[in-house]
Write a protein that holds these residues in place. Sequence first.
Motif, PDB file in Angstrom:
ATOM      1  N   LEU A   1       0.817  -1.205   0.000  1.00 53.45           N
ATOM      2  CA  LEU A   1       0.000   0.000   0.000  1.00 53.45           C
ATOM      3  C   LEU A   1       0.854   1.258   0.000  1.00 53.45           C
ATOM      4  O   LEU A   1       1.992   1.272   0.479  1.00 53.45           O
ATOM      5  N   ASP A   2       0.293   2.302  -0.556  1.00 53.73           N
ATOM      6  CA  ASP A   2       0.913   3.622  -0.591  1.00 53.73           C
ATOM      7  C   ASP A   2       0.437   4.394   0.638  1.00 53.73           C
ATOM      8  O   ASP A   2      -0.757   4.641   0.811  1.00 53.73           O
ATOM      9  N   SER A   3       1.377   4.794   1.499  1.00 54.17           N
ATOM     10  CA  SER A   3       1.030   5.457   2.766  1.00 54.17           C
ATOM     11  C   SER A   3       0.709   6.936   2.567  1.00 54.17           C
ATOM     12  O   SER A   3       1.277   7.814   3.220  1.00 54.17           O
ATOM     13  N   ASP A   4      -0.202   7.205   1.612  1.00 47.72           N
ATOM     14  CA  ASP A   4      -0.665   8.574   1.379  1.00 47.72           C
ATOM     15  C   ASP A   4       0.437   9.473   0.821  1.00 47.72           C
ATOM     16  O   ASP A   4       0.460  10.679   1.086  1.00 47.72           O
ATOM     17  N   TYR A   5       1.365   8.888   0.057  1.00 49.84           N
ATOM     18  CA  TYR A   5       2.427   9.689  -0.559  1.00 49.84           C
ATOM     19  C   TYR A   5       2.028  10.126  -1.965  1.00 49.84           C
ATOM     20  O   TYR A   5       1.944  11.314  -2.248  1.00 49.84           O
ATOM     21  N   VAL A   6       1.790   9.162  -2.840  1.00 52.10           N
ATOM     22  CA  VAL A   6       1.339   9.468  -4.198  1.00 52.10           C
ATOM     23  C   VAL A   6      -0.176   9.301  -4.293  1.00 52.10           C
ATOM     24  O   VAL A   6      -0.851  10.050  -4.990  1.00 52.10           O
ATOM     25  N   HIS A   7      -0.707   8.305  -3.588  1.00 45.69           N
ATOM     26  CA  HIS A   7      -2.141   8.039  -3.601  1.00 45.69           C
ATOM     27  C   HIS A   7      -2.680   8.054  -2.176  1.00 45.69           C
ATOM     28  O   HIS A   7      -2.053   7.534  -1.257  1.00 45.69           O
ATOM     29  N   GLU A   8      -3.861   8.629  -2.006  1.00 45.86           N
ATOM     30  CA  GLU A   8      -4.518   8.599  -0.716  1.00 45.86           C
ATOM     31  C   GLU A   8      -5.025   7.190  -0.431  1.00 45.86           C
ATOM     32  O   GLU A   8      -5.212   6.378  -1.326  1.00 45.86           O
ATOM     33  N   TYR A   9      -5.273   6.941   0.844  1.00 46.31           N
ATOM     34  CA  TYR A   9      -5.828   5.634   1.209  1.00 46.31           C
ATOM     35  C   TYR A   9      -7.219   5.447   0.623  1.00 46.31           C
ATOM     36  O   TYR A   9      -7.596   4.357   0.206  1.00 46.31           O
ATOM     37  N   SER A  10      -7.961   6.529   0.612  1.00 49.39           N
ATOM     38  CA  SER A  10      -9.306   6.455   0.059  1.00 49.39           C
ATOM     39  C   SER A  10      -9.235   6.547  -1.463  1.00 49.39           C
ATOM     40  O   SER A  10      -8.164   6.646  -2.044  1.00 49.39           O
ATOM     41  N   GLY A  11     -10.385   6.511  -2.121  1.00 44.55           N
ATOM     42  CA  GLY A  11     -10.408   6.660  -3.566  1.00 44.55           C
ATOM     43  C   GLY A  11      -9.948   5.415  -4.290  1.00 44.55           C
ATOM     44  O   GLY A  11     -10.343   4.286  -3.959  1.00 44.55           O
ATOM     45  N   LEU A  12      -9.066   5.582  -5.286  1.00 40.73           N
ATOM     46  CA  LEU A  12      -8.642   4.484  -6.153  1.00 40.73           C
ATOM     47  C   LEU A  12      -7.964   3.364  -5.371  1.00 40.73           C
ATOM     48  O   LEU A  12      -8.207   2.185  -5.641  1.00 40.73           O
ATOM     49  N   GLN A  13      -7.130   3.727  -4.423  1.00 40.53           N
ATOM     50  CA  GLN A  13      -6.405   2.698  -3.687  1.00 40.53           C
ATOM     51  C   GLN A  13      -7.361   1.848  -2.833  1.00 40.53           C
ATOM     52  O   GLN A  13      -7.213   0.623  -2.762  1.00 40.53           O
ATOM     53  N   MET A  14      -8.332   2.487  -2.235  1.00 36.05           N
ATOM     54  CA  MET A  14      -9.306   1.744  -1.441  1.00 36.05           C
ATOM     55  C   MET A  14     -10.158   0.840  -2.328  1.00 36.05           C
ATOM     56  O   MET A  14     -10.439  -0.323  -1.988  1.00 36.05           O
TER      57      MET A  14
END
Length: 512
Positions: free
Chosen positions: A465-478
């Motif tokens: 997982l990306d720790s909110d660096y390039v992608h937020e936890y919510s949205g596409l990553q979630m």
Amino acid sequence: MFWATSIALSFAFFLVLTIALKLISRFLTKKYLNRPAKVLASDPNATLLDEAEKTSHKWLRYLVKFLDILFKISTLVMIFNLVMTFIPFSAFGEVSVVLTIFLSLFIYSGSILLWIALNISSKKDKIEEELETTVPKINFQEKVKLSFKRRPYAMGTMIVSSLFLSFFVPLTTSGACMNFYNKNYGWQFYEMSSVSSKFMRKFTIPNDVCPPGKPCHVYATLPEDTATQVFFNVHTSYDVDNITLNYDTLNNYNNSGKLAFTAYSNMSTKYDFDNEEQGKRTVHVVLLTGLEPATTYEIQIVYDNKTQFNSTYRTLPNDPDTPLTIAMGGDVGSESIAQAVTAALYDYNPDVAIVGGDVAYDNALQTCWYSWDEFFWMFEKLGNKLGKVLPIVAGVGNHDVGFDAGGPLTIDKENPPHYLKFMPQHLKPAAQDVVGNDWVTAVPNFNERRTYFHHKIGSAMFLSLDSDYVHEYSGLQMEYLQNVSDQYPDSIKFAYYHVPTYPCCVNLKDTS
């Protein structure tokens, strides 16, 4: 906000220095330099100064003037540091604080040299007295001209100083790199970081990192299906355009002496790192598919009509019964402690190494390319001792994409950090896919590589997982996380990441 804090402290230092310089100057002026005027005011017939006192008074006057010029310089540097404190550092990278300190020192040194050139006196030269008595209201430009006319060596001092600063500034700042936990090149800055320029790297790293002949790096990264697929990443000299990879199961090779399968580089990218000859190379990526799970393969890499590399590679299992050893850690770098821990993995003979972010600590600076060489060499040394190419899975950390303060970061997809360039870790996304669940069996382009992905290892699913660096936890990553979880309902799932979603050391404003 480490960098903003550092420069804010620098500002505070110069603020205190500025106030101290002004107070000392006023004290000396009031206590000593104004004493003759006070004596005359009380007794017009008084003897003011004898010869010894005149000499002391003269040098004290020089000291006060020097303190005054330092006060002015400190004020300028203080303002400069104050401005730098509020600049968004994500736009400038980790090197901002170094450049701030360098520029502060240059302002100081240049201004002091200028003052010395204009104010040095000798027995034969009484320019200070002449300036004070004959031209009491002389302006700065006239003072410079008169100083150069009366004192030719001042001109020489200024020329030498100007040339020194003109060459020194570019040499120490051009192509600046600030990396962490790697003391093998550059100038050590703080306890954990090193700073280098393009010029400094000419003397602190090998002359040719990827010379002609054998590859300088061979390492494996993994697509989603780790049992039947693998990316082989090969760094060669700059002039190698393509490579061939021959392979077969080790059993077949031992029986026939031949390798029945051949693959070619799916992607070959040339790097010159802004014309740094020492690091020039071509990076080839070969995707192997259709492999057998939990099977050892013989690997040969061929180019320039010659076998340049051979080793073995073992695919990972796809069932829960085959024994599997995973080495997992994070915050690697390449200092002695990292090398010792990596070397100690030999005793465990791992099947795969998983890194939870902050891989090479290059801070996403293109100029810190050598940090990755040190990281790859460290794991290749382990692989050579094990007699195989050890696959690496690397999650993303803040020092991999150049962001330290939290929040989403926008990166240049056409020229992304080396973390994305050097380590493909998922298949090419389908054209219509925006979440990351539909794949084409091919090597992804730079602009298609993501900082969140998954790998099927044995019977388990590992999600990076990306720790909110390039992608937020919510949205596409979630959404991606939910879709992968739905696709593999029976798999044990492990998530790894550089920083937790809700870290215990941060006061969250929005607890929802």
